[in-house]
Design a protein around this motif. Structure first.
Motif, mmCIF file in Angstrom:
data_model
loop_
_atom_site.group_PDB
_atom_site.id
_atom_site.type_symbol
_atom_site.label_atom_id
_atom_site.label_comp_id
_atom_site.label_asym_id
_atom_site.label_seq_id
_atom_site.Cartn_x
_atom_site.Cartn_y
_atom_site.Cartn_z
ATOM 1 N N PRO A 111 0.836 -1.212 0.000
ATOM 2 C CA PRO A 111 0.000 0.000 0.000
ATOM 3 C C PRO A 111 0.866 1.257 0.000
ATOM 4 O O PRO A 111 1.994 1.256 0.511
ATOM 5 N N THR A 112 0.332 2.346 -0.540
ATOM 6 C CA THR A 112 1.049 3.617 -0.626
ATOM 7 C C THR A 112 0.318 4.692 0.172
ATOM 8 O O THR A 112 -0.912 4.842 0.052
ATOM 9 N N VAL A 113 1.077 5.419 0.992
ATOM 10 C CA VAL A 113 0.540 6.527 1.778
ATOM 11 C C VAL A 113 1.049 7.826 1.171
ATOM 12 O O VAL A 113 2.244 7.962 0.886
ATOM 13 N N GLN A 114 0.136 8.797 0.975
ATOM 14 C CA GLN A 114 0.502 10.081 0.372
ATOM 15 C C GLN A 114 0.215 11.208 1.360
ATOM 16 O O GLN A 114 -0.859 11.254 1.971
ATOM 17 N N VAL A 115 1.194 12.112 1.528
ATOM 18 C CA VAL A 115 1.024 13.297 2.371
ATOM 19 C C VAL A 115 0.656 14.466 1.459
ATOM 20 O O VAL A 115 1.350 14.745 0.472
ATOM 21 N N ILE A 116 -0.427 15.181 1.815
ATOM 22 C CA ILE A 116 -0.888 16.298 0.984
ATOM 23 C C ILE A 116 -1.209 17.507 1.859
ATOM 24 O O ILE A 116 -1.435 17.383 3.068
ATOM 25 N N ASP A 117 -1.230 18.690 1.228
ATOM 26 C CA ASP A 117 -1.696 19.939 1.857
ATOM 27 C C ASP A 117 -1.085 20.158 3.250
ATOM 28 O O ASP A 117 -1.796 20.251 4.257
ATOM 29 N N LEU A 118 0.225 20.268 3.281
ATOM 30 C CA LEU A 118 0.916 20.454 4.554
ATOM 31 C C LEU A 118 0.901 21.918 4.962
ATOM 32 O O LEU A 118 1.190 22.811 4.147
ATOM 33 N N GLN A 119 0.586 22.182 6.238
ATOM 34 C CA GLN A 119 0.636 23.526 6.807
ATOM 35 C C GLN A 119 1.390 23.471 8.134
ATOM 36 O O GLN A 119 1.070 22.637 8.991
ATOM 37 N N VAL A 120 2.363 24.362 8.272
ATOM 38 C CA VAL A 120 3.143 24.431 9.517
ATOM 39 C C VAL A 120 3.279 25.894 9.915
ATOM 40 O O VAL A 120 3.760 26.716 9.128
ATOM 41 N N PHE A 121 2.810 26.229 11.123
ATOM 42 C CA PHE A 121 3.006 27.558 11.705
ATOM 43 C C PHE A 121 3.784 27.361 13.008
ATOM 44 O O PHE A 121 3.333 26.624 13.886
#
Length: 484
Positions: A111-121
């Motif tokens: 299976p493949t995991v995808q990270v999307i729409d990252l926000q860091v403050f």
């Protein structure tokens, strides 16, 4: 609307960083590749070590990119302190579009995991310390978080958005915040070592005791068939003048039995130069021979008697070194300062001990001239500092056309007894950079510091108001190092 206002607008003590944001924007395609390559290099060995515990065959990066949107700094606050450190608090915001695909091989599946729409403050506190005169000019980076960071991202597994599962989104967010805060929320810090403090700061780490015993079979230099030898001793990488023995007139086998002490700053790279000269009443003194003793070859706390062959120079390929020039016998002992009470990081507020063998009550007085503020000369402001103690005068370098100069120069005094009832005189003087007799020098202020506080407290680091100066101040650090 208010949260979108940049920090430098809401808080006047924060500075704009448009130039830095522009720099990052132009460099981002290259920073992206460099950061991702570093992440892979660090993460892959850790993953390979951990996956057997969870019966996973492999974890692979199918794609790793931070995207086309770089982070931005909304402002930065910089703190001024009296210690050798630089404290910065940037406000970081990153709404990125990363492309991260991680594949997990287990039980015949991938299976493949995808990270999307990252926000860091985040609002980190970055401290560079201690500041040193060796590039990149600081030894460590200390990073702390002043508040819990805001981290938001999406996860897709087999095309489905995992964060849409009820309750999972808040649980993941709070878990990340808590875990990061537990590790790095101020006063906890992440320490990144950059330089070896002992080598970068070049502070005294020990004392070298040398006894010049005798020389044998020296060669004749004078017309009347004799020589008038004396010995000069000097540590390499040391700006202090050489130390000299007495002159032994008309003697080719002289005995001195004279003792000298040197402050050692780097025993791995420094060496003791021993040069024998023939004294001349008129003209240049003739060099009779020399040799060098690297301190790294000396075992600490073990006195060693050495007989050195005198050479013309230290070039091993010079055939003239095969000629006999005599020998010199010395006794040498290196005594490192004791650091039993040094803090774990070993870089700040360290008060070293004087070497064993220091006379009872004696020690090493270290004086560091850091900087001055608000100096003002009538005709010119090219300040330097004169330090006068027990009739001995030392002087810092001159800083041209500067009302707020920084020197960070260090002087050391080996004393037989504590200077409890003594004082040290500091005078800031300005010297004209132009030739001429009109106003060549003028005093910008002075201060006398009583040394009793240094002896009792072991260390002081204060700014002193200068006498005969309107607003001038001088920052001086002193340390009293004893063997007990």
């Amino acid at each position: 609307m208010l949260p979108e206002i940049p920090m430098w607008v809401k808080n006047p003590d924060h500075d704009r960083l448009d130039w830095l944001n522009k720099f990052i924007e132009l460099m981002w395609p290259y920073l992206d590749k460099a950061i991702c390559k570093t992440v892979k290099t660090i993460a892959e060995p850790i993953i390979k070590e951990q996956i057997p515990k969870y019966k996973i065959d492999a974890v692979e990066f199918d794609a790793l990119s931070l995207g086309s949107l770089p982070p931005t700094f909304q402002g930065m606050k910089v703190y001024a302190t009296d210690d050798k450190e630089l404290i910065m608090e940037p406000c970081l915001k990153w709404a990125g579009n990363p492309n991260v695909h991680v594949a997990v091989k287990a039980f015949g599946m991938r299976p493949t995991v995808q990270v999307i729409d990252l926000q860091v403050f985040a609002s980190p506190r970055i401290t560079l310390k201690p500041l040193v005169p060796s590039f990149p000019c600081f030894c460590q980076i200390h990073v702390s978080l002043m508040d819990k960071p805001h981290v938001d991202f999406g996860l897709k597994l087999l095309g489905a958005d995992l964060m849409s599962i009820p309750g999972l989104y808040r649980f993941v967010q709070e878990t990340i915040k808590d875990q990061v805060a537990n590790m790095y929320l101020w006063p906890k810090t992440l320490v990144v070592p950059i330089l070896d403090p002992s080598k970068a700061m070049k502070r005294p780490v020990g004392m070298l005791h040398v006894k010049v015993i005798r020389a044998m079979k020296l060669k004749k230099k004078d017309l009347l068939g004799a020589s008038d030898p004396y010995v000069k001793l000097k540590l390499t990488e040391d700006k202090l003048p050489s130390k000299k023995t007495a002159i032994k007139y008309k003697n080719l086998n002289p005995e001195w039995n004279q003792e000298f002490s040197f402050v050692v700053k780097d025993p791995e790279s420094q060496a003791l130069e021993v040069i024998v000269y023939d004294w001349e009443q008129v003209g240049k003194h003739d060099k009779m021979g020399m040799n060098v003793v690297p301190l790294k070859e000396i075992t600490a706390e073990e006195p060693r008697v050495m007989t050195l062959e005198l050479l013309k120079n230290m070039d091993p390929n010079d055939p003239q070194n095969e000629k006999s020039r005599g020998q010199i016998m010395i006794e040498i002992e290196y005594k490192p300062f004791k650091d039993d009470h040094a803090p774990a990081d070993g870089v700040e507020n360290v008060i070293e001990k004087a070497p064993e063998g220091t006379p009872e009550g004696g020690g090493l007085l270290v004086v560091i001239i850091h900087q001055a503020e608000d100096l003002e000369g009538k005709h010119h402001t090219n300040p330097s500092v004169r330090v006068i103690f027990r009739g001995d005068e030392k002087k810092t370098k001159m800083v041209k056309k500067n009302r707020d100069p920084r020197w960070d120069e260090e002087f050391s005094y080996t004393l037989e007894e504590p200077p409890t009832n003594e004082r040290m005189h500091f005078e800031v003087v300005s010297t004209s950079s132009r030739l001429g007799l009109l106003h060549p020098k003028e005093t910008l202020g002075y201060v006398d510091i009583q040394l009793a506080d240094v002896v009792s407290n072991k260390r002081i680091n204060e700014k002193y108001n200068l006498i005969d100066s309107r607003n001038g101040k001088l920052q001086v650090e002193m340390q009293w190092r004893t063997s007990s």
